[in-house]
Each structure stands twice: as structure tokens, then as C-alpha cells.
Design a protein around this motif. Structure first.
Motif, PDB file in Angstrom:
ATOM      1  N   LEU A  11      13.798  13.880  -6.582  1.00 45.78           N
ATOM      2  CA  LEU A  11      12.715  13.693  -5.615  1.00 45.78           C
ATOM      3  C   LEU A  11      11.681  14.783  -5.833  1.00 45.78           C
ATOM      4  O   LEU A  11      12.012  15.980  -5.764  1.00 45.78           O
ATOM      5  N   ARG A  38      11.463   1.570 -17.020  1.00 51.12           N
ATOM      6  CA  ARG A  38      11.657   1.838 -15.593  1.00 51.12           C
ATOM      7  C   ARG A  38      11.633   0.534 -14.813  1.00 51.12           C
ATOM      8  O   ARG A  38      11.032  -0.457 -15.242  1.00 51.12           O
ATOM      9  N   ALA A  40      11.105  -0.489 -10.723  1.00 54.66           N
ATOM     10  CA  ALA A  40      10.898  -0.168  -9.317  1.00 54.66           C
ATOM     11  C   ALA A  40      11.521  -1.274  -8.454  1.00 54.66           C
ATOM     12  O   ALA A  40      11.677  -2.403  -8.930  1.00 54.66           O
ATOM     13  N   PRO A  88       3.069   8.456  -6.802  1.00 51.49           N
ATOM     14  CA  PRO A  88       4.020   7.620  -6.061  1.00 51.49           C
ATOM     15  C   PRO A  88       4.369   6.327  -6.796  1.00 51.49           C
ATOM     16  O   PRO A  88       5.511   5.859  -6.718  1.00 51.49           O
ATOM     17  N   THR A  91       7.493   5.988  -9.021  1.00 50.21           N
ATOM     18  CA  THR A  91       8.825   5.893  -8.433  1.00 50.21           C
ATOM     19  C   THR A  91       9.575   4.688  -8.982  1.00 50.21           C
ATOM     20  O   THR A  91       9.081   3.556  -8.925  1.00 50.21           O
ATOM     21  N   THR A  93      13.744   3.598 -11.050  1.00 51.18           N
ATOM     22  CA  THR A  93      14.899   4.027 -11.832  1.00 51.18           C
ATOM     23  C   THR A  93      14.499   3.968 -13.298  1.00 51.18           C
ATOM     24  O   THR A  93      14.006   2.936 -13.763  1.00 51.18           O
ATOM     25  N   LEU A 121      17.229   8.002 -11.147  1.00 49.08           N
ATOM     26  CA  LEU A 121      16.218   7.664 -10.152  1.00 49.08           C
ATOM     27  C   LEU A 121      15.181   8.766 -10.040  1.00 49.08           C
ATOM     28  O   LEU A 121      15.511   9.939  -9.884  1.00 49.08           O
ATOM     29  N   VAL A 122      13.927   8.346 -10.096  1.00 50.26           N
ATOM     30  CA  VAL A 122      12.799   9.251  -9.885  1.00 50.26           C
ATOM     31  C   VAL A 122      12.045   8.773  -8.650  1.00 50.26           C
ATOM     32  O   VAL A 122      11.618   7.616  -8.594  1.00 50.26           O
ATOM     33  N   THR A 123      11.898   9.653  -7.692  1.00 48.64           N
ATOM     34  CA  THR A 123      11.175   9.334  -6.469  1.00 48.64           C
ATOM     35  C   THR A 123      10.040  10.329  -6.309  1.00 48.64           C
ATOM     36  O   THR A 123      10.262  11.537  -6.296  1.00 48.64           O
ATOM     37  N   VAL A 124       8.826   9.787  -6.191  1.00 46.73           N
ATOM     38  CA  VAL A 124       7.643  10.619  -6.017  1.00 46.73           C
ATOM     39  C   VAL A 124       7.084  10.355  -4.627  1.00 46.73           C
ATOM     40  O   VAL A 124       6.569   9.268  -4.355  1.00 46.73           O
ATOM     41  N   SER A 125       7.176  11.348  -3.769  1.00 49.00           N
ATOM     42  CA  SER A 125       6.787  11.139  -2.377  1.00 49.00           C
ATOM     43  C   SER A 125       6.478  12.475  -1.727  1.00 49.00           C
ATOM     44  O   SER A 125       7.045  13.503  -2.082  1.00 49.00           O
TER      45      SER A 125
END
Length: 126
Positions: A11, A38, A40, A88, A91, A93, A121-125
Motif C-alpha cells: 500500500l 496486472r 484490477a 490510483p 492499483t 494485482t 497486490l499493489v494498492t495506490v491510495s
């Protein structure tokens, strides 16, 4: 055993950087077509960055050009994806893939024989 194992997801906030790692075993990455994909939630899987070993051709999805860099460490038999200025919409996998038969365009045409990792998992938030 032919295997790919991804790591490095997490994250992060918009504008941050991450480096994804894909460790290969059972075959030599340097002889293979390799790439990062990736997926989403609710969307199809897409090719992000791929490299052909024989010609050295590199493909980047338009939205990541200038921000993401794919590279290989021959000695470590490892593939990397350096991701800068994350957004964002990045975001997802992220999956590592390889084709030991070195297909010309793994990202857009697929491979002759595809080996896949389980994803990170990459989460941009905020």
C-alpha cells in the motif's frame, strides 16, 4: 520445478515508488520472453511491460511509459519492475510471466508456453 514468485507489492500513496521482484527457478529468465501484467478488480488482465530476450525489444503500456521500468538481473535470475510516480489507477494485482521459448511480444500476443506467478497486490491510495 518451473516457478515464478513475485514480491514487493504493498500500500502506497500517489506519487510513491515501488519495485516488484520476480524470482525464477527451473529455467533461465535471461533466455526467455518476460513481462509484467496486472489485473484490477472487475477488469481484464493487461500487459504492462514485456521484454523479448533475442531482440531486446521492450514494450510498455502507454499509461506507464516514463514511469515504469522493466529489468533483469541475469546472475540472480530475477525480473524487476520499478514503478515510479504511482497513481490510483495503477492499483491492481501484478503478475510476472515468462515464455521460455522467447515469444516476440508476450504482452500483446501471448507466449508459446507461459509460466505465471501468483501475483502481488499493489494498492495506490491516500
Amino acid at each position: 520445478q518451473v516457478q515464478l514468485v513475485e514480491s514487493g507489492g504493498g500500500l502506497v500513496q500517489p506519487g510513491d515508488s515501488l519495485r516488484l521482484t520476480c524470482a525464477a527457478s527451473g529455467f533461465t529468465l535471461d533466455d526467455a520472453a518476460t513481462g509484467w501484467f496486472r489485473q484490477a478488480p472487475g477488469k481484464e488482465r493487461e500487459g504492462v511491460a514485456c521484454v523479448n530476450s533475442r531482440h531486446g525489444d521492450i514494450y510498455y503500456k502507454d499509461s506507464v511509459k516514463g514511469r515504469f521500468t522493466i529489468s533483469k538481473d541475469k546472475a540472480a535470475n530475477t525480473l524487476y519492475l520499478q514503478m515510479n510516480d504511482l497513481r490510483p489507477e495503477d492499483t491492481a494485482t501484478y503478475y510476472c510471466a515468462a515464455d521460455p521459448f522467447d515469444s516476440d511480444d508476450l504482452c500483446r500476443d501471448g507466449g508459446y508456453l507461459e509460466v505465471w506467478g501468483r501475483g502481488t497486490l499493489v494498492t495506490v491510495s491516500l
